[in-house]
Design an enzyme around this catalytic site. Structure first.
Site, mmCIF file in Angstrom:
data_model
loop_
_atom_site.group_PDB
_atom_site.id
_atom_site.type_symbol
_atom_site.label_atom_id
_atom_site.label_comp_id
_atom_site.label_asym_id
_atom_site.label_seq_id
_atom_site.Cartn_x
_atom_site.Cartn_y
_atom_site.Cartn_z
ATOM 1 N N TYR A 104 -10.390 7.886 6.827
ATOM 2 C CA TYR A 104 -11.399 6.949 6.309
ATOM 3 C C TYR A 104 -12.772 7.607 6.156
ATOM 4 C CZ TYR A 104 -7.918 3.354 6.465
ATOM 5 O OH TYR A 104 -6.770 2.639 6.202
ATOM 6 N N ARG A 147 -12.727 9.213 2.775
ATOM 7 C CA ARG A 147 -12.838 8.240 1.671
ATOM 8 C C ARG A 147 -14.256 7.672 1.603
ATOM 9 N NH1 ARG A 147 -7.900 4.275 2.575
ATOM 10 N NH2 ARG A 147 -8.758 3.205 0.729
ATOM 11 N N GLN A 171 -8.989 -6.143 -3.357
ATOM 12 C CA GLN A 171 -8.226 -5.458 -2.304
ATOM 13 C C GLN A 171 -8.879 -4.110 -2.000
ATOM 14 O OE1 GLN A 171 -3.732 -5.827 -3.276
ATOM 15 N NE2 GLN A 171 -4.776 -6.339 -5.190
ATOM 16 N N HIS A 187 -9.493 -6.921 2.119
ATOM 17 C CA HIS A 187 -8.970 -5.836 2.967
ATOM 18 C C HIS A 187 -10.087 -5.012 3.602
ATOM 19 C CE1 HIS A 187 -4.904 -5.994 0.638
ATOM 20 N NE2 HIS A 187 -5.018 -6.952 1.507
ATOM 21 N N CYS A 193 -17.508 -5.770 20.788
ATOM 22 C CA CYS A 193 -18.284 -7.018 20.628
ATOM 23 C C CYS A 193 -17.990 -7.713 19.296
ATOM 24 C CB CYS A 193 -19.777 -6.709 20.731
ATOM 25 S SG CYS A 193 -20.408 -5.755 19.340
ATOM 26 N N CYS A 239 -21.910 1.568 19.102
ATOM 27 C CA CYS A 239 -22.099 0.350 18.306
ATOM 28 C C CYS A 239 -23.581 -0.017 18.322
ATOM 29 C CB CYS A 239 -21.280 -0.790 18.906
ATOM 30 S SG CYS A 239 -21.737 -2.414 18.273
ATOM 31 N N ASN A 277 -3.461 -4.551 -16.741
ATOM 32 C CA ASN A 277 -3.019 -3.392 -15.957
ATOM 33 C C ASN A 277 -2.591 -2.293 -16.919
ATOM 34 O OD1 ASN A 277 -2.839 -3.248 -13.014
ATOM 35 N ND2 ASN A 277 -0.757 -2.532 -13.364
ATOM 36 N N ALA A 282 -8.289 -0.397 -17.628
ATOM 37 C CA ALA A 282 -9.201 -1.491 -17.251
ATOM 38 C C ALA A 282 -10.552 -1.373 -17.955
ATOM 39 C CB ALA A 282 -9.395 -1.484 -15.739
HETATM 40 C C1 BV8 Z 1 -0.108 -9.214 6.839
HETATM 41 C C2 BV8 Z 1 -6.924 -1.543 3.363
HETATM 42 C C3 BV8 Z 1 0.498 -10.726 8.515
HETATM 43 C C4 BV8 Z 1 -6.805 -0.235 4.028
HETATM 44 C C5 BV8 Z 1 -4.702 -2.307 2.633
HETATM 45 C C6 BV8 Z 1 6.039 -10.103 2.404
HETATM 46 C C7 BV8 Z 1 7.015 -9.311 1.877
HETATM 47 C C8 BV8 Z 1 7.061 -7.953 2.245
HETATM 48 C C9 BV8 Z 1 6.121 -7.367 3.124
HETATM 49 C C10 BV8 Z 1 5.158 -8.162 3.628
HETATM 50 C C11 BV8 Z 1 5.121 -9.516 3.289
HETATM 51 N N1 BV8 Z 1 4.077 -10.047 3.936
HETATM 52 C C12 BV8 Z 1 3.449 -9.082 4.684
HETATM 53 C C13 BV8 Z 1 4.097 -7.916 4.518
HETATM 54 C C14 BV8 Z 1 3.726 -6.651 5.124
HETATM 55 C C15 BV8 Z 1 2.613 -5.905 4.373
HETATM 56 C C16 BV8 Z 1 3.066 -5.549 2.987
HETATM 57 O O1 BV8 Z 1 2.746 -6.205 2.012
HETATM 58 N N2 BV8 Z 1 3.807 -4.436 2.926
HETATM 59 C C17 BV8 Z 1 4.236 -3.932 1.598
HETATM 60 C C18 BV8 Z 1 3.981 -2.440 1.539
HETATM 61 C C19 BV8 Z 1 5.651 -4.271 1.341
HETATM 62 N N3 BV8 Z 1 1.379 -6.695 4.314
HETATM 63 C C20 BV8 Z 1 0.548 -6.646 5.396
HETATM 64 O O2 BV8 Z 1 0.764 -6.001 6.402
HETATM 65 C C21 BV8 Z 1 -0.730 -7.474 5.291
HETATM 66 N N4 BV8 Z 1 -0.943 -8.222 6.487
HETATM 67 O O3 BV8 Z 1 0.820 -9.556 6.162
HETATM 68 O O4 BV8 Z 1 -0.445 -9.764 8.037
HETATM 69 C C22 BV8 Z 1 -0.172 -11.469 9.573
HETATM 70 C C23 BV8 Z 1 -0.069 -12.834 9.536
HETATM 71 C C24 BV8 Z 1 -0.654 -13.575 10.536
HETATM 72 C C25 BV8 Z 1 -1.337 -12.917 11.566
HETATM 73 C C26 BV8 Z 1 -1.448 -11.529 11.593
HETATM 74 C C27 BV8 Z 1 -0.867 -10.780 10.549
HETATM 75 C C28 BV8 Z 1 -1.986 -6.576 5.179
HETATM 76 C C29 BV8 Z 1 -1.958 -5.738 3.998
HETATM 77 C C30 BV8 Z 1 -3.301 -4.996 3.826
HETATM 78 C C31 BV8 Z 1 -3.197 -3.531 4.183
HETATM 79 N N5 BV8 Z 1 -4.442 -2.828 3.823
HETATM 80 N N6 BV8 Z 1 -5.898 -1.715 2.343
HETATM 81 C C32 BV8 Z 1 -6.971 0.940 3.076
HETATM 82 O O5 BV8 Z 1 -7.434 0.741 1.949
HETATM 83 O O6 BV8 Z 1 -6.663 2.045 3.539
HETATM 84 S S1 BV8 Z 1 -3.495 -2.445 1.402
HETATM 85 C C33 BV8 Z 1 -3.965 -1.320 0.148
HETATM 86 O O7 BV8 Z 1 -2.777 -1.069 -0.557
HETATM 87 C C34 BV8 Z 1 -4.944 -1.858 -0.880
HETATM 88 O O8 BV8 Z 1 -5.962 -2.633 -0.316
HETATM 89 C C35 BV8 Z 1 -4.026 -2.671 -1.793
HETATM 90 O O9 BV8 Z 1 -3.827 -3.950 -1.275
HETATM 91 C C36 BV8 Z 1 -2.735 -1.903 -1.703
HETATM 92 C C37 BV8 Z 1 -2.645 -0.973 -2.866
HETATM 93 O O10 BV8 Z 1 -2.295 -1.709 -3.953
HETATM 94 P P1 BV8 Z 1 -3.125 -1.574 -5.325
HETATM 95 O O11 BV8 Z 1 -4.570 -1.796 -5.047
HETATM 96 O O12 BV8 Z 1 -2.435 -2.409 -6.284
HETATM 97 O O13 BV8 Z 1 -2.991 -0.006 -5.683
HETATM 98 P P2 BV8 Z 1 -1.688 0.779 -6.225
HETATM 99 O O14 BV8 Z 1 -2.023 2.210 -6.197
HETATM 100 O O15 BV8 Z 1 -0.486 0.306 -5.549
HETATM 101 O O16 BV8 Z 1 -1.568 0.292 -7.758
HETATM 102 C C38 BV8 Z 1 -2.596 0.564 -8.660
HETATM 103 C C39 BV8 Z 1 -2.242 -0.213 -9.930
HETATM 104 O O17 BV8 Z 1 -3.282 -0.009 -10.897
HETATM 105 C C40 BV8 Z 1 -0.927 0.250 -10.567
HETATM 106 O O18 BV8 Z 1 -0.200 -0.888 -11.004
HETATM 107 C C41 BV8 Z 1 -1.397 1.098 -11.758
HETATM 108 O O19 BV8 Z 1 -0.502 0.996 -12.841
HETATM 109 C C42 BV8 Z 1 -2.710 0.418 -12.118
HETATM 110 N N7 BV8 Z 1 -3.693 1.308 -12.765
HETATM 111 C C43 BV8 Z 1 -3.892 2.633 -12.497
HETATM 112 N N8 BV8 Z 1 -4.914 3.100 -13.273
HETATM 113 C C44 BV8 Z 1 -5.349 2.037 -14.022
HETATM 114 C C45 BV8 Z 1 -4.577 0.888 -13.686
HETATM 115 N N9 BV8 Z 1 -4.754 -0.315 -14.260
HETATM 116 C C46 BV8 Z 1 -5.748 -0.410 -15.204
HETATM 117 N N10 BV8 Z 1 -6.549 0.646 -15.560
HETATM 118 C C47 BV8 Z 1 -6.367 1.877 -15.005
HETATM 119 N N11 BV8 Z 1 -7.139 2.894 -15.394
#
Ligand code: BV8
Length: 229
Positions: free
Chosen positions: A53, A56, A88, A106, A117, A133, A198, A216
């Site tokens: 982090y 980043r 996100q 996120h 705290c 802190c 997208n 985008a």
């Molecule tokens: C939770 C912060 C519960 C940190 C992030 C249901 C089904 C299956 C799994 C789950 C479910 N529910 C929950 C889960 C588990 C999990 C999950 O979803 N796992 C996945 C992998 C299957 N979810 C969680 O754990 C979430 N929490 O559910 O808590 C709970 C409930 C009660 C009490 C306590 C807990 C938390 C998830 C958040 C994790 N943190 N980020 C960090 O940044 O390091 S997630 C992180 O990854 C991002 O924030 C974002 O959300 C995700 C990445 O996705 P995108 O942003 O879409 O990026 P990606 O690269 O994938 O795609 C980019 C897109 O852009 C592509 O489509 C590409 O084609 C397009 N693109 C590229 N260039 C361009 C473009 N489009 C236009 N123009 C361009 N130029």
């Protein structure tokens, strides 16, 4: 004015030079999610997590908002309270483009959260050297981001806006991570019109009423010019 919810993902910052997660040379290419983005990883190896982090956070100084961010700031000026911009992304490019009401579901890189705290402090430097802190003085700061297995921020506010939404637009997200990936179905089930902007079809593209594919920086200004007329 149309009650509108916009959700953005890494794709909206890709053309600014911020790596996405899943694309080639994406963030997850260099790291295992459960090595850097889970509470257990932070307990086991805080040094590795901080290094991920801190790098980043430092790289935010090398990037600038692109026309998609700028157009979304214009949309906020045009729609006012009728718009909720949910991201996100943990970068601050929406704000640097002029958006003021961004909901970071996120978390944010330029914020530190004290485990002791629970106070959040604006933060631009590294956390790896265990600074105190600013509020309680304890050396217990963590990145203010939501890790896998943690509940995203302000979910009540998001669902309240989705309940009212007449238009839901998803920009630059793969639809791979929940609960964000489920918003389109939730909004559509409550009568909202849904649009995907997208560069390629996302994992959830079939849930949208309409999908436009391209960069985008082109699609978002085009859509907003038409909407604001
Ligand atoms: C939770 C912060 C519960 C940190 C992030 C249901 C089904 C299956 C799994 C789950 C479910 N529910 C929950 C889960 C588990 C999990 C999950 O979803 N796992 C996945 C992998 C299957 N979810 C969680 O754990 C979430 N929490 O559910 O808590 C709970 C409930 C009660 C009490 C306590 C807990 C938390 C998830 C958040 C994790 N943190 N980020 C960090 O940044 O390091 S997630 C992180 O990854 C991002 O924030 C974002 O959300 C995700 C990445 O996705 P995108 O942003 O879409 O990026 P990606 O690269 O994938 O795609 C980019 C897109 O852009 C592509 O489509 C590409 O084609 C397009 N693109 C590229 N260039 C361009 C473009 N489009 C236009 N123009 C361009 N130029």
């Amino acid at each position: 004015m149309t009650k509108t919810v916009v959700l953005t993902g890494a794709g909206v910052s890709a053309e600014s030079g911020v790596p996405t997660f899943r694309d080639a040379r994406g963030l997850w290419e260099g790291y295992q999610v459960d090595e850097v983005a889970t509470p257990r990883a932070f307990r086991a190896r805080p040094d590795i997590v901080h290094a991920f982090y801190d790098a980043r956070r430092a790289s935010l100084e090398t990037v600038e908002p692109n026309p998609a961010h700028v157009a979304l700031a214009r949309l906020e000026a045009g729609l006012g309270d009728e718009l909720l911009l949910v991201t996100q992304n943990v970068d601050d490019l929406h704000e640097r483009a002029g958006s003021t009401g961004v909901l970071h579901m996120h978390g944010q890189l330029r914020s530190a959260l004290c485990v002791g705290c629970d106070v959040r402090s604006p933060w631009t430097g590294p956390l790896g050297d265990g600074p105190d802190c600013p509020a309680c003085g304890a050396p217990e700061l963590r990145p203010d981001v939501v890790w896998f297995g943690e509940l995203p921020y302000e979910m009540d506010r998001i669902f309240a806006a989705l309940d009212e939404a007449e238009l839901f637009v998803s920009i630059g997200t793969s639809g791979a991570v929940y609960p964000a990936a489920g918003f389109v179905q939730y909004a559509a089930a409550r009568g909202a019109r849904t649009l995907e902007l997208n560069i390629e079809p996302s994992e959830g593209t079939h849930w949208f009423h309409e999908a436009r594919h391209g960069p985008a920086s082109v699609l978002v200004p085009e859509w907003i010019d038409r909407l604001l007329g």
